[in-house]
Motif scaffolding. Sequence first.
Motif, PDB file in Angstrom:
ATOM      1  N   ARG A  86       0.833  -1.205   0.000  1.00  0.00           N
ATOM      2  CA  ARG A  86       0.000   0.000   0.000  1.00  0.00           C
ATOM      3  C   ARG A  86       0.867   1.253   0.000  1.00  0.00           C
ATOM      4  O   ARG A  86       0.551   2.251  -0.670  1.00  0.00           O
ATOM      5  CB  ARG A  86      -0.939  -0.013   1.213  1.00  0.00           C
ATOM      6  CG  ARG A  86      -2.127  -0.967   1.063  1.00  0.00           C
ATOM      7  CD  ARG A  86      -3.124  -0.786   2.183  1.00  0.00           C
ATOM      8  NE  ARG A  86      -2.641  -1.361   3.435  1.00  0.00           N
ATOM      9  CZ  ARG A  86      -2.880  -2.605   3.822  1.00  0.00           C
ATOM     10  NH1 ARG A  86      -3.586  -3.417   3.047  1.00  0.00           N
ATOM     11  NH2 ARG A  86      -2.415  -3.059   4.973  1.00  0.00           N
ATOM     12  N   VAL A  93      -9.305   7.003  -7.810  1.00  0.00           N
ATOM     13  CA  VAL A  93      -9.546   5.649  -7.296  1.00  0.00           C
ATOM     14  C   VAL A  93      -8.316   5.122  -6.567  1.00  0.00           C
ATOM     15  O   VAL A  93      -8.416   4.523  -5.486  1.00  0.00           O
ATOM     16  CB  VAL A  93      -9.941   4.700  -8.450  1.00  0.00           C
ATOM     17  CG1 VAL A  93      -9.956   3.252  -7.973  1.00  0.00           C
ATOM     18  CG2 VAL A  93     -11.303   5.081  -9.011  1.00  0.00           C
ATOM     19  N   TRP A 119      -7.876   6.683  -3.168  1.00  0.00           N
ATOM     20  CA  TRP A 119      -8.802   6.063  -2.221  1.00  0.00           C
ATOM     21  C   TRP A 119      -8.321   4.675  -1.813  1.00  0.00           C
ATOM     22  O   TRP A 119      -8.310   4.319  -0.638  1.00  0.00           O
ATOM     23  CB  TRP A 119     -10.195   5.967  -2.850  1.00  0.00           C
ATOM     24  CG  TRP A 119     -11.125   5.080  -2.087  1.00  0.00           C
ATOM     25  CD1 TRP A 119     -11.848   5.406  -0.982  1.00  0.00           C
ATOM     26  CD2 TRP A 119     -11.410   3.697  -2.352  1.00  0.00           C
ATOM     27  NE1 TRP A 119     -12.580   4.326  -0.551  1.00  0.00           N
ATOM     28  CE2 TRP A 119     -12.329   3.252  -1.369  1.00  0.00           C
ATOM     29  CE3 TRP A 119     -10.994   2.796  -3.334  1.00  0.00           C
ATOM     30  CZ2 TRP A 119     -12.813   1.952  -1.340  1.00  0.00           C
ATOM     31  CZ3 TRP A 119     -11.479   1.507  -3.301  1.00  0.00           C
ATOM     32  CH2 TRP A 119     -12.375   1.083  -2.314  1.00  0.00           C
ATOM     33  N   SER A 120      -7.893   3.885  -2.795  1.00  0.00           N
ATOM     34  CA  SER A 120      -7.570   2.475  -2.543  1.00  0.00           C
ATOM     35  C   SER A 120      -6.251   2.291  -1.805  1.00  0.00           C
ATOM     36  O   SER A 120      -6.046   1.268  -1.156  1.00  0.00           O
ATOM     37  CB  SER A 120      -7.522   1.706  -3.865  1.00  0.00           C
ATOM     38  OG  SER A 120      -6.421   2.127  -4.657  1.00  0.00           O
ATOM     39  N   SER A 121      -5.344   3.262  -1.894  1.00  0.00           N
ATOM     40  CA  SER A 121      -4.017   3.092  -1.293  1.00  0.00           C
ATOM     41  C   SER A 121      -4.079   2.904   0.218  1.00  0.00           C
ATOM     42  O   SER A 121      -3.134   2.382   0.819  1.00  0.00           O
ATOM     43  CB  SER A 121      -3.125   4.284  -1.632  1.00  0.00           C
ATOM     44  OG  SER A 121      -3.650   5.472  -1.072  1.00  0.00           O
ATOM     45  N   ARG A 135      -6.849   1.381   1.644  1.00  0.00           N
ATOM     46  CA  ARG A 135      -7.871   0.372   1.921  1.00  0.00           C
ATOM     47  C   ARG A 135      -7.593  -0.984   1.282  1.00  0.00           C
ATOM     48  O   ARG A 135      -7.904  -2.023   1.856  1.00  0.00           O
ATOM     49  CB  ARG A 135      -9.234   0.883   1.438  1.00  0.00           C
ATOM     50  CG  ARG A 135      -9.708   2.122   2.176  1.00  0.00           C
ATOM     51  CD  ARG A 135     -10.861   2.782   1.456  1.00  0.00           C
ATOM     52  NE  ARG A 135     -11.385   3.936   2.199  1.00  0.00           N
ATOM     53  CZ  ARG A 135     -10.860   5.150   2.145  1.00  0.00           C
ATOM     54  NH1 ARG A 135      -9.791   5.377   1.385  1.00  0.00           N
ATOM     55  NH2 ARG A 135     -11.401   6.138   2.835  1.00  0.00           N
ATOM     56  N   LEU A 136      -7.035  -0.972   0.077  1.00  0.00           N
ATOM     57  CA  LEU A 136      -6.782  -2.216  -0.649  1.00  0.00           C
ATOM     58  C   LEU A 136      -5.292  -2.512  -0.677  1.00  0.00           C
ATOM     59  O   LEU A 136      -4.463  -1.609  -0.560  1.00  0.00           O
ATOM     60  CB  LEU A 136      -7.332  -2.122  -2.079  1.00  0.00           C
ATOM     61  CG  LEU A 136      -8.825  -1.781  -2.210  1.00  0.00           C
ATOM     62  CD1 LEU A 136      -9.205  -1.698  -3.685  1.00  0.00           C
ATOM     63  CD2 LEU A 136      -9.683  -2.822  -1.500  1.00  0.00           C
ATOM     64  N   ASP A 146      -7.038  -5.861  -6.906  1.00  0.00           N
ATOM     65  CA  ASP A 146      -8.285  -5.863  -6.125  1.00  0.00           C
ATOM     66  C   ASP A 146      -9.306  -4.892  -6.697  1.00  0.00           C
ATOM     67  O   ASP A 146     -10.504  -5.022  -6.449  1.00  0.00           O
ATOM     68  CB  ASP A 146      -7.996  -5.493  -4.670  1.00  0.00           C
ATOM     69  CG  ASP A 146      -7.145  -6.536  -3.962  1.00  0.00           C
ATOM     70  OD1 ASP A 146      -7.091  -7.685  -4.460  1.00  0.00           O
ATOM     71  OD2 ASP A 146      -6.525  -6.219  -2.936  1.00  0.00           O
ATOM     72  N   LEU A 147      -8.835  -3.914  -7.462  1.00  0.00           N
ATOM     73  CA  LEU A 147      -9.733  -2.914  -8.036  1.00  0.00           C
ATOM     74  C   LEU A 147     -10.644  -3.494  -9.116  1.00  0.00           C
ATOM     75  O   LEU A 147     -11.608  -2.850  -9.528  1.00  0.00           O
ATOM     76  CB  LEU A 147      -8.926  -1.752  -8.623  1.00  0.00           C
ATOM     77  CG  LEU A 147      -8.160  -0.890  -7.608  1.00  0.00           C
ATOM     78  CD1 LEU A 147      -7.240   0.079  -8.323  1.00  0.00           C
ATOM     79  CD2 LEU A 147      -9.134  -0.143  -6.706  1.00  0.00           C
ATOM     80  N   LEU A 196     -16.376  -4.078  -7.025  1.00  0.00           N
ATOM     81  CA  LEU A 196     -15.927  -2.733  -7.402  1.00  0.00           C
ATOM     82  C   LEU A 196     -16.043  -2.489  -8.907  1.00  0.00           C
ATOM     83  O   LEU A 196     -15.425  -1.565  -9.445  1.00  0.00           O
ATOM     84  CB  LEU A 196     -14.474  -2.522  -6.947  1.00  0.00           C
ATOM     85  CG  LEU A 196     -14.227  -2.519  -5.440  1.00  0.00           C
ATOM     86  CD1 LEU A 196     -12.743  -2.376  -5.138  1.00  0.00           C
ATOM     87  CD2 LEU A 196     -15.020  -1.427  -4.753  1.00  0.00           C
ATOM     88  N   ILE A 244     -15.602   7.208  -3.608  1.00  0.00           N
ATOM     89  CA  ILE A 244     -14.638   6.448  -4.413  1.00  0.00           C
ATOM     90  C   ILE A 244     -14.617   6.949  -5.854  1.00  0.00           C
ATOM     91  O   ILE A 244     -13.547   7.145  -6.447  1.00  0.00           O
ATOM     92  CB  ILE A 244     -14.980   4.939  -4.391  1.00  0.00           C
ATOM     93  CG1 ILE A 244     -14.944   4.404  -2.959  1.00  0.00           C
ATOM     94  CG2 ILE A 244     -14.006   4.156  -5.265  1.00  0.00           C
ATOM     95  CD1 ILE A 244     -15.516   2.998  -2.818  1.00  0.00           C
TER      96      ILE A 244
END
Length: 511
Positions: A344, A388, A391-393, A395-396, A401-402, A407, A486
């Motif tokens: 991440r 995106v 946001w994902s950095s 959480r995912l 995973d995106l 999603l 998101i």
Amino acid sequence: MLKLNRRLLMQQCLRHAHNQVRVRFAPSPTGYLHLGGLRTALYNFLFARHLDGKFLLRIEDTDQTRLVPGASERLVGDLLWAGIEIDEGPGFGGQLGPYVQSQRTMIYSKAIEELLQNGTAYRCFCTERRLDLLRKEALRTRQVPRYDNKCRHLKTAEIDSLLAKGTAHCIRFKLTDHEEPLDDLIYGKVYHNVSDTEGDPVIMKSDQFPTYHFANVVDDHLMGITHVLRGVEWQISTTKHLLLYKAFGWQPPKFGHLPLLVNADGTKLSKRQGDIGIQSFRERGYFPQALVNYVVSAGGGFEHKAHAKQELLTMQELFEQFHIDRVNSHPSRLNPELLDDLNRMEITQRLSNKESRFKLIHQVQELVKKAYPQHPNLDLAEDHIVDVLNWSSQRLTLIQDLTSSKLSFLWVKPSNFQLKNMTSEQVDVMLTLLNEIQDFQKEELNVKLKNFAQEQNIKFPLMMKALRAALSGLKEGPGVAEMMEILGKSVTLERLKEAVPKERIHLEQNQ
């Protein structure tokens, strides 16, 4: 033969002429590169770069029965992917090659002759049947199987007679007592006397290919290797190697043995674990610097700062800070959760740099196209992808995973979904409201949407259901406010505008 002698002489001179550190990573092309192999290559590379030395790659393929086609190329690819630069090796140049052992058989034959002549090696004519009987007898009497050195005592006439008959044979090395301690760079003084537990080892097989121990010593010497860093499982064999150096009259390199790499629960890392191959990490979407930091986090080699915040160091920062005397001597435990955190961090780091951000955007675009080949109208605008990723950095773990089904709304624009139970005038008010929100976060969005529903006398659950359909075309997934966060403001507004039925707009305009 004269040409070969000159070449060997030149290489031996070069071995002692090196003033700089020279290390090597010498894998066998019998499978994939795994975490343990990467750790060994990495520590050699960091050690060399820290001391302005050279990192060599040597392919040890003398066991022809276990070779896997394409394994060498994959090994090189994985090393380069991880950021490990190869100074000399097959395909990378260098004056002391060939760097593939199967291409060095004449060199080994000449070295064998030298040991036969000085009496430290001998021809062994024992058959496989006799050796098998020795093994079975040792097991029957609960002893460790070992060769009984029978052929060491053959007379010259006996040897000549067997050779004249063309009797198959191998070459064995005469083990002697070696009670001097190994001054290990990591473990300190270590004592192993192999002659107490082993019979004379084979150094040249009957197929004229050298064994690992012999070729390893010859190559390290002729390639000018000054330091050997390898796994602790080879520590016992190092005594054997030192005896070979002594038999040749060569100066040995310095040795350091890296501790076992183990799982979080302390169990040994095994090649049978299908997920420890570097290719597996690459395919799952882990980034190279995250994986490199993950490996060194378990083995030490760096100054330990209590309560220090975890950092993602560049390769240059790693080799500048690396010290061999700080490498742990106890088993190195891997923490998979740390790898996820580091990955991440690398996503965030790549987003902060213009060049790496562009590559990351392109990577996401390709992943999405591959995941949704049946959808021609995908939302792949660069600004949207950056939103995106930001946001994902947090959480995912992986950019792959995106593309999960939950999603899919990020990329697949909903079609034929229209806002219901709302007039176009109400939609306009809502769009204006959303556009004025500066902090486009789910908490703020939830409050504004609830207030809007009350003011417009719209049932909140029905409105949210309509918004979910307009934004994603899905019945499930993240909450509507989180979905808006998101997607970002611009994409949210665009999709909501497209969901207003055109005929309703036309009808209301004519009234």
